[in-house]
Write a protein that holds these residues in place. Structure first.
Motif, short mmCIF file in Angstrom:
data_model
loop_
_atom_site.label_atom_id
_atom_site.label_comp_id
_atom_site.label_asym_id
_atom_site.label_seq_id
_atom_site.Cartn_x
_atom_site.Cartn_y
_atom_site.Cartn_z
N LEU A 1 0.84 -1.20 0.00
CA LEU A 1 0.00 0.00 0.00
C LEU A 1 0.88 1.26 0.00
CD1 LEU A 1 -2.85 -1.02 2.49
CD2 LEU A 1 -3.10 -0.56 0.05
N ALA A 2 1.95 1.21 0.79
CA ALA A 2 2.85 2.37 0.84
C ALA A 2 3.49 2.61 -0.52
CB ALA A 2 3.92 2.15 1.91
N LYS A 3 3.83 1.51 -1.19
CA LYS A 3 4.48 1.64 -2.51
C LYS A 3 3.58 2.32 -3.53
CE LYS A 3 7.80 -2.14 -2.52
NZ LYS A 3 7.97 -3.55 -2.91
N VAL A 4 2.27 2.07 -3.41
CA VAL A 4 1.36 2.72 -4.37
C VAL A 4 0.81 4.04 -3.83
CG1 VAL A 4 0.75 0.56 -5.52
CG2 VAL A 4 -0.67 1.36 -3.61
N GLY A 5 1.47 4.53 -2.78
CA GLY A 5 1.11 5.86 -2.26
C GLY A 5 -0.13 5.88 -1.40
N LYS A 6 -0.52 4.71 -0.87
CA LYS A 6 -1.74 4.69 -0.05
C LYS A 6 -1.44 4.46 1.43
CE LYS A 6 -5.09 3.51 -3.55
NZ LYS A 6 -6.05 4.59 -3.32
N GLY A 7 -0.26 4.59 1.82
CA GLY A 7 0.08 4.42 3.22
C GLY A 7 1.45 4.99 3.45
N PRO A 8 1.90 5.05 4.65
CA PRO A 8 1.18 4.70 5.87
C PRO A 8 0.28 5.84 6.35
CG PRO A 8 3.41 5.35 6.39
CD PRO A 8 3.29 5.42 4.91
N ILE A 9 -0.41 5.60 7.44
CA ILE A 9 -1.24 6.66 8.01
C ILE A 9 -0.34 7.67 8.72
CG2 ILE A 9 -3.33 5.29 8.18
CD1 ILE A 9 -2.67 4.84 11.17
N GLU A 10 -0.89 8.84 8.93
CA GLU A 10 -0.10 10.00 9.38
C GLU A 10 0.77 9.76 10.63
OE1 GLU A 10 0.74 12.61 7.89
OE2 GLU A 10 1.79 13.44 9.64
N PRO A 11 0.24 9.14 11.68
CA PRO A 11 1.11 8.98 12.87
C PRO A 11 2.39 8.20 12.58
CG PRO A 11 -1.18 8.49 13.41
CD PRO A 11 -1.12 8.63 11.92
N PHE A 12 2.33 7.23 11.68
CA PHE A 12 3.54 6.47 11.34
C PHE A 12 4.48 7.32 10.48
CE2 PHE A 12 0.71 2.96 12.48
CZ PHE A 12 1.55 2.17 13.24
N VAL A 13 3.91 8.20 9.66
CA VAL A 13 4.75 9.10 8.86
C VAL A 13 5.51 10.04 9.79
CG1 VAL A 13 4.73 10.94 7.13
CG2 VAL A 13 3.18 8.99 6.87
N LYS A 14 4.81 10.52 10.81
CA LYS A 14 5.44 11.44 11.76
C LYS A 14 6.59 10.73 12.49
CE LYS A 14 4.42 14.50 15.59
NZ LYS A 14 3.52 14.82 16.67
N THR A 15 6.33 9.51 12.90
CA THR A 15 7.38 8.74 13.58
C THR A 15 8.60 8.60 12.67
OG1 THR A 15 5.78 7.53 14.90
CG2 THR A 15 7.93 6.50 14.64
N ALA A 16 8.34 8.28 11.40
CA ALA A 16 9.44 8.11 10.45
C ALA A 16 10.22 9.41 10.27
CB ALA A 16 8.90 7.62 9.11
#
Lengths: 453, 392
Positions: free
Chosen positions: B110-125
């Protein structure tokens, strides 16, 4: 389904318990069987009988079908909505109200899992009549609606034989109690009353078409001092049949079960005999020893069959049977069942094997006695990825045909073309009149009743 | 192929039995004997629809692979609502024993096709990328917990403290260091060269960021001359032991959890807890230690049992059948809190005074949950318990 109905459903059960997104509908589109996908329009997860009642009234008002689902483990696909509408997921309704020790009865909501029930009562020194053999999702409502079986059926019969009463929501939404609690001031202690015929029976084997069971009251017993078993091996299905008949007629068994060498092979264990019969006894220690000894004597005197090592049963219970169906690569399995008289046992076994061999399917026989008759419920392993569901469907059809020809009664799903022609027309018409009176708008499990709707 | 990684899981996805074991258990589905539970999947416990269960995600994955379903943003949220605790498969699935790799691959696809991750995980990254830790705290403060602890400059053994023990709960890292020192075990730390193990990145499908993290830590281990890496956090342990080799091949060092080392030190007589702790204690098995890949189950119990006066009792759901602590207090706070609270209730049910665990995240979540329900139960890490028994 129009949005105003969805909003009304949300008002009834709360917005968190109504699901109608595309992925929700996909999640509910399959059940244990090879059938589907069949999608509902909306999923409703009620928390109370009153909520179920309001949902049923609304369904009648808008004319939408309702399919009840809990564990989704009916192998005949009855948890699938054949005409869309509402799927009523009862899994939230899992409260156990407690044991009435005087009446030896337990009352619980229909979404209680059978293993959750067993845990609850065993902690308090009680037991249900049977030793069930199925996965963890099965609920007491589903087991009752299917009128299921377990080891222990020789003495106790089927689930329906120990249901004292029910709380049901009729297809039109009224809430009714069956059993002795239908008499003012009486609690649930017996199912049969002088006040009328047994209406509990309308819900046993109903698979949801008669209404929604929301509470079940079942007979329970103190855990006996001893439970033991002995295993016998037989070379042919005919010998197994005759051996089991002798054991049943001696009237000493708690339960008699049978598995075959194919089951052992499927789960990766060496088969101890072509047909393995387990004889269970329960009761006081001396009584159990006597019954086991008597069973040993009966088979020895029969001149066929031999006693197997005591660890035979342990290989099958305790997880091996279930977990070892995990194959690499993963495969699915389907079950097809029938009820039959004892003298058709060998032919029931032979039909199962013939069809399995024809389709090259790994398989395993599961078989229990129900007092003086029996339930065969074999599993067949298939690969839905590479073979699709077609072979499973065709094999099921052929097993049912073979069993019907042998005089057994297969557990048909609803309006199956294999089923309806075999039901005596007068019986079908009688059942149809009852169904139509109960469910005038035909909302309950639409398309799943064998009667004309 | 749109969902390349998910494709590998087709046999499991197509053959899902739809048996509901993954929502409601029980622990031992085939009695006559054995405990059963009506609580299995933390996510299902919260949401109560099949959508929020392994079964629901598997059915959706099938439709995705068949090209019949285009995942919506709401569905992506559902995919990320899972704690990846693995209870659904290990406990009773009749088709596959390992669902977690499949659900991680679903997230990665899902991340590869631009559909993830959800925002809290993006912030962590983002915070890991910026400062090397999930909290976004200054990189320079990573080894602050070790100030004044007189840690060696050169040793074969590296203690990898992890983000939580480095920044949020320094007492955990300090307890580990005290035990190693007390037993005469020479060790070093990576200091500012240690960055997040990458667990939140790998588990959320952010594989490019994860690869960069792996590379950075492996360089640091190499520079330190590590032959053995000790972790006191089960999440770090799991990702170092199982995920790093998948990306980097065989490692130059052995990955060991502190409970494995402590059990060895106790058996060798190098740690002799003498102070009686007269408490009724239960041990909470971290999913990452007891279920997901490894089975470090006996060792922590051996360590606890070596302490005089301890009455060790078991909760329902222990060993590989453990219940999750909640895992993601930052990314999925509500689900995490409900799950942790249920675990506190499990401990209260058996009358335990103390829950002992062996993971920084379990310690965090269970302490947070106990506080929220005003439970009198104490939550401590196994290293803290040992320090107490050794008078350290």
């Amino acid at each position: 389904m129009d949005q105003s109905t969805i909003e009304k459903l949300k008002d009834i059960v709360g917005p968190n318990y109504v699901a109608d997104k595309d992925y929700d509908l996909i999640a509910y589109s399959r059940a244990w069987s090879y059938e589907g996908p069949l999608q509902p329009d909306v999923i409703v997860v009620p928390g109370s009988t009153e909520a179920v009642s309001q949902v049923m009234k609304l369904a009648n008002e808008v004319g939408t079908p309702v399919t009840v689902r809990a564990g989704g483990t009916t192998t005949t696909g009855m948890a699938l909505p054949r005409h869309g509408g509402i799927v009523l997921d009862l899994n939230r309704m899992n409260t156990i109200y407690g044991i009435d020790e005087d009446a030896q009865a337990i009352t619980m909501q229909a979404g209680t899992t059978v293993y959750g029930l067993i845990k609850y009562i065993e902690q308090r020194g009680w037991k249900i009549p049977w030793l069930p053999e199925f996965g963890g999702g099965v609920t007491i409502g589903g087991w009752t609606a299917f009128n299921g079986v377990g080891a222990g059926g020789s003495i106790y019969g089927r689930v329906g034989d120990f249901i004292i009463g029910l709380q049901v929501v009729l297809p039109t939404g009224e809430i009714v109690r069956t059993g002795s609690a239908s008499f003012k001031g009486a609690r649930q202690f017996t199912r049969y009353l002088g006040t009328g015929p047994d209406l509990t029976g309308l819900y046993l084997n109903s698979l949801g078409v008669s209404g929604v069971m929301t509470e079940v009251t079942m007979r329970v017993y103190p855990i006996p001092e001893a439970l033991d078993c002995i295993s016998f091996g037989f070379d042919t299905s005919e010998d197994a049949q005759e051996g089991m008949k002798k054991l049943i007629r001696a009237n000493i068994a708690y339960g008699i079960t049978c598995v075959d060498d194919e089951m052992f092979k499927t789960i990766g264990l060496p088969p101890p005999a072509p047909w393995v019969v387990q004889f269970f006894a329960e009761g006081w220690k001396e009584e159990v020893e006597f019954r086991i000894g008597k069973a040993r004597q009966i088979i020895a005197e029969a001149g066929f069959g031999n006693e197997l090592p005591s660890n035979t049963i342990k290989m099958l219970w305790g997880g091996a049977r279930g977990t070892s169906l995990r194959s690499k690569p993963p495969k699915r399995y389907f079950c097809v069942g029938c009820f039959h008289s004892m003298d058709t046992t060998a032919e029931v076994f032979n039909v199962y094997n013939r069809v399995g061999e024809k389709y090259g399917m790994n398989r395993g026989m599961l078989w229990w006695t129900c007092q003086t008759y029996a339930n065969a419920f074999p599993v067949y392993v298939y690969d839905e990825l590479n073979d699709g569901p077609e072979a499973a469907a065709q094999a099921t059809k052929e097993v049912r045909e073979g069993w019907t020809a042998a005089g057994a009664v297969p557990d048909y799903p609803g309006p199956n073309p294999d089923c309806t022609p075999n039901i005596v027309p007068e019986y079908l018409a009688f059942w149809g009149r009852i169904k139509n009176a109960l469910d005038p708008n035909c909302v309950m499990h639409r398309g799943q009743s064998p009667v004309v709707e | 192929m749109l969902y390349e990684l998910l494709e590998e899981h087709k046999p499991t996805i197509w053959n899902c039995q739809v048996c509901s074991v993954c929502q409601r258990g029980p622990w031992n589905p085939y009695p006559p004997k054995g405990p059963t539970s009506d609580r299995l999947c933390p996510e299902y416990e919260k949401f109560r629809t099949l959508t929020h269960s392994a079964l629901g995600r598997i059915q959706a994955a099938k439709w995705m692979l068949e090209g019949k379903y285009e995942p919506s943003d709401d569905f992506v949220k559902v995919v990320y609502d899972c704690l990846l605790c693995g209870a659904c498969s290990t406990v009773g699935c009749v088709v596959d024993k390992e669902h977690v790799p499949m659900f991680r691959d679903l997230r990665t696809d899902l991340a590869k096709v631009g559909k993830g991750p959800i925002e809290p995980f993006v912030k962590t990254a983002t915070q890991i990328e910026k400062e090397g830790n999930r909290f976004g705290r200054p990189k320079t403060e990573r080894a602050k917990w070790a100030e004044g602890m007189n840690i060696s400059q050169k040793a074969d053994l590296v203690y990898f403290a992890g983000c939580v023990a480095s920044y949020r709960a320094p007492q955990l890292a300090q307890a580990t260091a005290k035990l190693l020192t007390h037993s005469g075990t020479e060790f070093v730390i990576l200091g500012e060269n240690e960055i997040c193990c990458g667990n939140p990145l790998a588990s959320s499908g952010q594989m490019d960021a994860f690869e960069s993290t792996v590379k950075s830590n492996l360089e640091a281990f190499k520079e330190a001359g590590a032959r053995q890496v000790i972790t006191s956090c089960a999440c770090c342990y799991n990702v170092l032991k199982f995920d790093y080799p998948q990306l980097a091949g065989n490692l130059d060092f052995e990955v060991v959890h502190i409970t494995e080392l402590l059990a060895k030190l106790v058996n060798e007589g190098k740690l002799k807890p003498a102070k009686p702790l007269n408490e009724k204690v239960t041990y909470h098995d971290p999913c990452h230690l007891a279920r997901l890949g490894s089975r470090v189950i006996k060792e922590p119990r051996q360590v606890i049992a070596s302490i005089p006066g301890i009455d060790l009792v078991e909760m329902e759901g222990n060993g590989k059948d453990t219940q999750c602590c909640g895992r993601y207090p930052v990314e999925l706070p509500e689900l995490s809190m409900l799950t942790g609270t249920n675990r506190i209730k499990d401990a209260e049910t058996i009358g335990a005074d103390t829950i002992v665990t062996a993971c920084s995240f379990c310690d965090w979540n269970l302490n947070r949950a106990a506080k929220s329900v005003q439970s009198e139960i104490k939550v401590v890490d196994i290293t803290q318990l040992m320090c107490q028994a050794l008078g350290l």
